[in-house]
Write an enzyme that holds these catalytic residues in place. Structure first.
Site, PDB file in Angstrom:
ATOM      1  N   TRP A   1    -101.124   3.633  33.665  1.00 31.82           N
ATOM      2  CA  TRP A   1    -100.642   2.241  33.781  1.00 31.82           C
ATOM      3  C   TRP A   1    -101.562   1.260  33.034  1.00 31.82           C
ATOM      4  O   TRP A   1    -101.962   0.219  33.573  1.00 31.82           O
ATOM      5  CB  TRP A   1    -100.579   1.805  35.262  1.00 31.82           C
ATOM      6  CG  TRP A   1     -99.859   2.781  36.128  1.00 31.82           C
ATOM      7  CD1 TRP A   1     -98.538   3.096  36.072  1.00 31.82           C
ATOM      8  CD2 TRP A   1    -100.412   3.565  37.204  1.00 31.82           C
ATOM      9  NE1 TRP A   1     -98.238   4.034  37.030  1.00 31.82           N
ATOM     10  CE2 TRP A   1     -99.373   4.343  37.735  1.00 31.82           C
ATOM     11  CE3 TRP A   1    -101.687   3.680  37.753  1.00 31.82           C
ATOM     12  CZ2 TRP A   1     -99.557   5.222  38.787  1.00 31.82           C
ATOM     13  CZ3 TRP A   1    -101.876   4.554  38.791  1.00 31.82           C
ATOM     14  CH2 TRP A   1    -100.819   5.315  39.310  1.00 31.82           C
ATOM     15  N   ILE A   2    -101.888   1.601  31.799  1.00 29.51           N
ATOM     16  CA  ILE A   2    -102.825   0.759  31.060  1.00 29.51           C
ATOM     17  C   ILE A   2    -102.071  -0.317  30.262  1.00 29.51           C
ATOM     18  O   ILE A   2    -101.342  -0.013  29.314  1.00 29.51           O
ATOM     19  CB  ILE A   2    -103.723   1.606  30.127  1.00 29.51           C
ATOM     20  CG1 ILE A   2    -104.478   2.673  30.953  1.00 29.51           C
ATOM     21  CG2 ILE A   2    -104.683   0.712  29.340  1.00 29.51           C
ATOM     22  CD1 ILE A   2    -105.338   2.133  32.088  1.00 29.51           C
ATOM     23  N   GLY A  55    -106.026   4.529  41.984  1.00 29.38           N
ATOM     24  CA  GLY A  55    -105.464   3.192  41.784  1.00 29.38           C
ATOM     25  C   GLY A  55    -106.278   2.218  42.614  1.00 29.38           C
ATOM     26  O   GLY A  55    -107.305   1.704  42.172  1.00 29.38           O
ATOM     27  N   GLU A  82    -104.322  -5.396  39.176  1.00 26.67           N
ATOM     28  CA  GLU A  82    -105.652  -6.019  39.385  1.00 26.67           C
ATOM     29  C   GLU A  82    -105.970  -6.145  40.877  1.00 26.67           C
ATOM     30  O   GLU A  82    -106.568  -7.122  41.321  1.00 26.67           O
ATOM     31  CB  GLU A  82    -105.761  -7.339  38.611  1.00 26.67           C
ATOM     32  CG  GLU A  82    -105.570  -7.081  37.118  1.00 26.67           C
ATOM     33  CD  GLU A  82    -106.233  -8.050  36.194  1.00 26.67           C
ATOM     34  OE1 GLU A  82    -107.127  -8.797  36.630  1.00 26.67           O
ATOM     35  OE2 GLU A  82    -105.867  -8.049  34.997  1.00 26.67           O
ATOM     36  N   ARG A  97     -74.933 -27.692  39.186  1.00 20.19           N
ATOM     37  CA  ARG A  97     -73.900 -26.854  39.808  1.00 20.19           C
ATOM     38  C   ARG A  97     -73.272 -27.584  40.997  1.00 20.19           C
ATOM     39  O   ARG A  97     -73.996 -28.093  41.866  1.00 20.19           O
ATOM     40  CB  ARG A  97     -74.555 -25.554  40.275  1.00 20.19           C
ATOM     41  CG  ARG A  97     -73.712 -24.685  41.137  1.00 20.19           C
ATOM     42  CD  ARG A  97     -72.695 -23.927  40.319  1.00 20.19           C
ATOM     43  NE  ARG A  97     -72.036 -22.903  41.118  1.00 20.19           N
ATOM     44  CZ  ARG A  97     -70.852 -22.418  40.819  1.00 20.19           C
ATOM     45  NH1 ARG A  97     -70.186 -22.858  39.753  1.00 20.19           N
ATOM     46  NH2 ARG A  97     -70.326 -21.465  41.572  1.00 20.19           N
ATOM     47  N   GLU A 103    -106.193   5.609  37.341  1.00 18.75           N
ATOM     48  CA  GLU A 103    -105.904   7.006  36.992  1.00 18.75           C
ATOM     49  C   GLU A 103    -104.767   7.486  37.883  1.00 18.75           C
ATOM     50  O   GLU A 103    -104.469   6.846  38.896  1.00 18.75           O
ATOM     51  CB  GLU A 103    -107.143   7.874  37.263  1.00 18.75           C
ATOM     52  CG  GLU A 103    -108.345   7.486  36.428  1.00 18.75           C
ATOM     53  CD  GLU A 103    -109.517   8.441  36.615  1.00 18.75           C
ATOM     54  OE1 GLU A 103    -109.462   9.297  37.516  1.00 18.75           O
ATOM     55  OE2 GLU A 103    -110.481   8.302  35.848  1.00 18.75           O
TER      56      GLU A 103
END
Ligand code: CAA
Length: 379
Positions: free
Chosen positions: A156-157, A131, A363, A268, A127
């Site tokens: 942040w879902i 967090g 998570e 390279r 929320e």
């Protein structure tokens, strides 16, 4: 601990690798730019069984173990970490939680469609003001007859826009603090449920991340998972497993960046020879490979412990902590190996570096993982 992979594990790994190379690679830069994951690709992931890998076949899943899931997550995330997180949330937070703690009726109504990938799920804990401090839930679910009235905002879902079903954590008995929290199955489209703005993110940009708003949403009492007050334990338990998935995602991101660096360093040339022949680059490659190998052991170990029914809380936190830290380090070094080319999109490593950052945050941040590890040590 024996990591000898079975024929089935190797087949899953090969199928995921093949899918990532043939289907995900071609449009990965474009998807990152436009911040959009093509639903047709998601359908292909579903057809391949990538969205409900650990769910029992009777509920539409693949019936596989955590190690198989980790192997697939690794291969997918090497190429497209956005696909990795869509897959991870559906598999380890939503499907696993429903299968482990849901009623038969809930499994029939939701799990079968989620595991087959017919619909996608989201896990809604965070929320604006909760967090890391996840017990401080402001979203409320108060009983009202045969349903709960759900009010609040989630932030942040992952899969916030594309999901059809959300597992929403909400406070029912504030006086009981975390023991008063519940988890409810909430369907998109229910009155009062609205999807907020899509975040414009640094990394994993093809996956959608939204805020979700609930205004007097009526949730049937039968959509509560577990006993009254089980919601916080539910969240912690699914996150313990989820962290193994994110650790595998971080491992895949690191491996993707390493493989690109190895290839580039042989092609390279500077000062008359491939840069792989310069000790400065060799040291980087050696350190990258060593850290990746160490992370792989931690991730596979956590998966094995879970599959063997042993305690994996600390192992999952260690795997997530270490794999995400080395993913950030390896991808940053990969950009350095590529020099100026590493700083442009075409060479992929700048995207992998941006994608790696979130694995140290979602998570459970790295700091939360250290807290979890310390608590286990001091028990
Ligand atoms: N496993 C099982 N139970 C756990 C646990 C764990 N890892 N960690 C804590 N718990 C239990 C405790 O045992 C305690 O239960 P009891 O009261 O029954 O003993 C209860 O949870 C509360 O724990 P604490 O008293 O330790 O509470 P705290 O506030 O001091 O700490 C916390 C809790 C560990 C910090 C927790 O809030 C936490 O893990 N925070 C991080 C949240 C998080 O990971 N958010 C991720 C968002 S989801 C996401 O990112 C998904 C996505 O979209 C990709």
């Amino acid at each position: 601990m024996d990591f000898n992979l079975s024929e089935e594990h190797l087949a899953v790994q090969a199928a995921a690798r093949d899918f990532a190379q043939t289907e995900l690679l071609a449009g990965v830069i474009e998807r990152d730019t436009v911040q959009y994951f093509d639903p047709a690709l998601l359908r292909k992931m579903a057809e391949l069984g990538l969205l409900g890998m650990m769910v029992a076949p009777e509920y539409g899943g693949g019936g596989m173990d955590t190690l198989a899931y980790v192997l697939a997550m690794e291969e997918i995330s090497k190429i497209d970490a956005s696909a990795g997180v869509i897959m991870s949330v559906n598999n380890s937070l939503v499907c696993w939680g429903l299968e482990k703690y849901g009623t038969e009726d809930q499994k029939q109504r939701y799990l079968t469609r989620l595991a087959s990938g017919e619909i996608i799920g989201a896990f809604c804990l965070s929320e604006p003001e909760a967090g890391s401090d996840a017990t401080s839930q402001h979203t409320t679910a108060f009983p009202n007859g045969d349903h709960y009235l759900l009010n609040g905002t989630k932030n942040w879902i992952t899969n916030g826009g594309t999901s059809s079903v959300c597992l929403v954590i909400a406070q029912t008995h504030p006086e009981l603090r975390h023991k008063g929290i519940n988890v409810l199955i909430v369907e998109k489209g229910w009155e009062g449920f609205s999807v907020g703005k899509k975040e414009d993110k640094m990394g994993i940009r093809a996956s959608d991340t939204n805020s979700l708003m609930f205004l007097d949403v009526k949730v049937p009492a039968g959509n509560r998972i577990g006993e009254d007050g089980f919601g916080f334990k539910f969240a912690m338990n699914v996150l313990n497993g989820g962290r193994i998935g994110i650790a595998a995602q971080a491992l895949g991101i690191a491996e993707g960046a390493f493989e690109l660096s190895l290839k580039y360093s042989k092609e390279r040339k500077t000062f008359g020879k491939p840069i792989a022949e310069h000790q400065a680059i060799q040291f980087k490659l050696s350190e990258m490979a060593t850290k990746i190998e160490a992370a792989r052991l931690l991730v596979y170990r956590a998966a094995r412990l879970k599959d063997e029914g042993k305690d994996y809380v600390q192992a999952a936190a260690m795997a997530k902590l270490y794999a995400s830290e080395i993913a950030m380090w390896v991808t940053t070094e990969a950009v350095q190996v590529h020099g100026g080319y590493g700083y442009v999109k075409e060479y992929h490593v700048e995207r992998l570096m941006r994608d790696a950052k979130i694995t140290q945050i979602y998570e459970g941040t790295s700091e939360i993982q250290k807290l979890v590890i310390a608590r286990e040590l001091l028990k």
